[in-house]
Design a protein around this motif. Structure first.
Motif, mmCIF file in Angstrom:
data_model
loop_
_atom_site.group_PDB
_atom_site.id
_atom_site.type_symbol
_atom_site.label_atom_id
_atom_site.label_comp_id
_atom_site.label_asym_id
_atom_site.label_seq_id
_atom_site.Cartn_x
_atom_site.Cartn_y
_atom_site.Cartn_z
ATOM 1 N N TYR A 89 20.949 -24.686 -25.058
ATOM 2 C CA TYR A 89 21.489 -25.805 -24.285
ATOM 3 C C TYR A 89 20.618 -26.052 -23.055
ATOM 4 O O TYR A 89 21.080 -25.909 -21.906
ATOM 5 C CB TYR A 89 22.930 -25.504 -23.850
ATOM 6 C CG TYR A 89 23.859 -25.160 -24.985
ATOM 7 C CD1 TYR A 89 24.225 -26.112 -25.924
ATOM 8 C CD2 TYR A 89 24.373 -23.869 -25.130
ATOM 9 C CE1 TYR A 89 25.078 -25.803 -26.979
ATOM 10 C CE2 TYR A 89 25.229 -23.542 -26.167
ATOM 11 C CZ TYR A 89 25.571 -24.514 -27.094
ATOM 12 O OH TYR A 89 26.413 -24.203 -28.132
ATOM 13 N N PRO A 90 19.376 -26.435 -23.246
ATOM 14 C CA PRO A 90 18.481 -26.626 -22.092
ATOM 15 C C PRO A 90 19.012 -27.693 -21.144
ATOM 16 O O PRO A 90 19.416 -28.776 -21.566
ATOM 17 C CB PRO A 90 17.162 -27.051 -22.750
ATOM 18 C CG PRO A 90 17.535 -27.544 -24.120
ATOM 19 C CD PRO A 90 18.715 -26.751 -24.537
ATOM 20 N N GLY A 91 19.034 -27.350 -19.865
ATOM 21 C CA GLY A 91 19.504 -28.286 -18.854
ATOM 22 C C GLY A 91 21.006 -28.428 -18.756
ATOM 23 O O GLY A 91 21.502 -29.262 -17.980
ATOM 24 N N ALA A 92 21.759 -27.626 -19.502
ATOM 25 C CA ALA A 92 23.218 -27.749 -19.507
ATOM 26 C C ALA A 92 23.812 -27.397 -18.145
ATOM 27 O O ALA A 92 23.300 -26.535 -17.431
ATOM 28 C CB ALA A 92 23.816 -26.845 -20.584
ATOM 29 N N VAL A 116 31.176 -30.322 -16.621
ATOM 30 C CA VAL A 116 30.696 -29.077 -17.228
ATOM 31 C C VAL A 116 30.372 -29.268 -18.705
ATOM 32 O O VAL A 116 31.153 -29.845 -19.465
ATOM 33 C CB VAL A 116 31.763 -27.970 -17.057
ATOM 34 C CG1 VAL A 116 31.388 -26.720 -17.839
ATOM 35 C CG2 VAL A 116 31.948 -27.664 -15.578
ATOM 36 N N ASP A 117 29.200 -28.754 -19.108
ATOM 37 C CA ASP A 117 28.797 -28.770 -20.518
ATOM 38 C C ASP A 117 29.140 -27.465 -21.230
ATOM 39 O O ASP A 117 29.432 -27.465 -22.429
ATOM 40 C CB ASP A 117 27.281 -28.995 -20.641
ATOM 41 C CG ASP A 117 26.824 -30.291 -20.014
ATOM 42 O OD1 ASP A 117 27.450 -31.327 -20.309
ATOM 43 O OD2 ASP A 117 25.846 -30.278 -19.231
ATOM 44 N N VAL A 118 29.058 -26.348 -20.499
ATOM 45 C CA VAL A 118 29.296 -25.033 -21.090
ATOM 46 C C VAL A 118 30.114 -24.180 -20.123
ATOM 47 O O VAL A 118 29.769 -24.056 -18.954
ATOM 48 C CB VAL A 118 27.965 -24.296 -21.394
ATOM 49 C CG1 VAL A 118 28.251 -22.944 -22.062
ATOM 50 C CG2 VAL A 118 27.055 -25.143 -22.275
ATOM 51 N N ALA A 144 33.549 -29.182 -23.456
ATOM 52 C CA ALA A 144 32.561 -28.159 -23.102
ATOM 53 C C ALA A 144 32.524 -27.062 -24.160
ATOM 54 O O ALA A 144 33.527 -26.783 -24.821
ATOM 55 C CB ALA A 144 32.895 -27.560 -21.736
ATOM 56 N N ARG A 145 31.374 -26.453 -24.321
ATOM 57 C CA ARG A 145 31.221 -25.296 -25.209
ATOM 58 C C ARG A 145 31.715 -24.046 -24.499
ATOM 59 O O ARG A 145 31.738 -23.986 -23.269
ATOM 60 C CB ARG A 145 29.752 -25.102 -25.585
ATOM 61 C CG ARG A 145 29.115 -26.307 -26.236
ATOM 62 C CD ARG A 145 29.418 -26.354 -27.707
ATOM 63 N NE ARG A 145 28.681 -27.417 -28.371
ATOM 64 C CZ ARG A 145 28.550 -27.512 -29.697
ATOM 65 N NH1 ARG A 145 29.092 -26.599 -30.477
ATOM 66 N NH2 ARG A 145 27.884 -28.518 -30.235
ATOM 67 N N ALA A 180 34.241 -19.073 -29.415
ATOM 68 C CA ALA A 180 33.232 -18.667 -28.442
ATOM 69 C C ALA A 180 31.955 -18.201 -29.126
ATOM 70 O O ALA A 180 31.994 -17.561 -30.170
ATOM 71 C CB ALA A 180 33.772 -17.540 -27.565
ATOM 72 N N GLU A 181 30.824 -18.524 -28.513
ATOM 73 C CA GLU A 181 29.543 -17.944 -28.903
ATOM 74 C C GLU A 181 29.373 -16.678 -28.068
ATOM 75 O O GLU A 181 29.366 -16.746 -26.845
ATOM 76 C CB GLU A 181 28.394 -18.912 -28.613
ATOM 77 C CG GLU A 181 28.499 -20.239 -29.332
ATOM 78 C CD GLU A 181 27.452 -21.226 -28.844
ATOM 79 O OE1 GLU A 181 26.356 -20.793 -28.436
ATOM 80 O OE2 GLU A 181 27.757 -22.434 -28.851
#
Length: 265
Positions: A89-92, A116-118, A144-145, A180-181
């Motif tokens: 997630y570059p730049g997240a 929020v992205d993550v 969001a992830r 979740a990752e």
């Protein structure tokens, strides 16, 4: 379970909390055992889901207790998480919920409270109150992830077992209907990163841990020989009810040199 075949192991992966130390105090014989392993020329990686300290801080504390380690020997869940987020997630924009200052190991990530992205979950502590968890839930509802540095349910301190963030990760997954990752142990990527750093194959490595599922059996699924120690969070009940059988079981990390044929069994 006898000694490991001589010459079969070129590197040792070692959990820290509950294996070498409890509440950062060395367990009996562990300093000497690690020195013996290093003097035998084996590669060493300290692989930990600890999320309350940076690699440099961990190395300093261990070295002050006599352990022959540097920051380069340590692979933490936060450091692996930072690499995972940068790659996937570059730049997240990341919202971090964690107990402890790990900013140094998260260099390069954009940490925010809004848009929020993550959502990144680290180790549990007083910060994991209702308001913080509800904010995380809100971010997840908005798309969001969810990334968890680990999903350990508890860890041992000198005051006994303490609740960890795995319980909260499971709750957020259920409430927000997400998965979740997981970047730390038992993630296969975590072990692969450690092996690559040591320059050995899975069949040349041995993992020592007190968590039968996240440390030992997860390593065995990655092709690494697993050694369970009866210290730290070890409980006979979790051993009996585990999803598999460790390759080896010893009372303490102090017994590792004997298992490797480096000293008395």
């Amino acid at each position: 379970m006898g000694a490991v075949r001589e010459g079969a192991v070129r590197a040792v992966l070692i959990d820290i909390d509950g294996v070498l130390t409890v509440s950062w105090k060395p367990l009996p014989g562990t300093v000497e055992a690690l020195r013996t392993v290093r003097e035998a020329g084996l590669g060493v990686a300290l692989v930990t889901n600890t999320t309350s300290r940076t690699r440099a801080s961990i190395a300093s504390t261990l070295a002050d207790s006599g352990f022959p380690v540097t920051a380069e020997d340590i692979l933490t869940a936060p450091a692996v998480t930072a690499a995972h987020l940068a790659a996937r997630y570059p730049g997240a924009r990341c919202a971090l919920l964690n107990s402890g200052d790990i900013a140094e190991d998260l260099a390069g990530l954009t940490l925010v409270d809004t848009d929020v992205d993550v959502v990144v979950i680290g180790g549990a502590g007083p910060e994991f109150g209702y308001a913080a968890l509800d904010r995380a839930f809100g971010h997840l509802q908005r798309g969001a992830r969810l990334v968890a540095m680990h999903r350990n349910s508890y860890w041992r301190t000198d005051a006994g077992l303490r609740l960890d963030s795995g319980a909260f990760v499971t709750g957020l997954e259920a409430a927000a209907r997400v998965e979740a990752e997981v970047t730390g142990k038992p993630s296969p990527a975590f072990f692969a990163t450690a092996l690559a750093r040591l320059g050995v194959g899975a069949d040349e490595a041995l993992m020592v841990g007190d968590d039968i599922e996240s440390d030992v059996l997860a390593a065995q699924r990655a092709g690494i020989t697993g050694v369970l120690v009866r210290t730290g969070k070890y409980l006979p009940r979790t051993h009996r009810e585990a999803s598999g059988t460790p390759d080896h079981v010893v009372d303490s990390f102090a017994d590792l040199p004997g298992l490797l044929g480096l000293g008395p069994v």
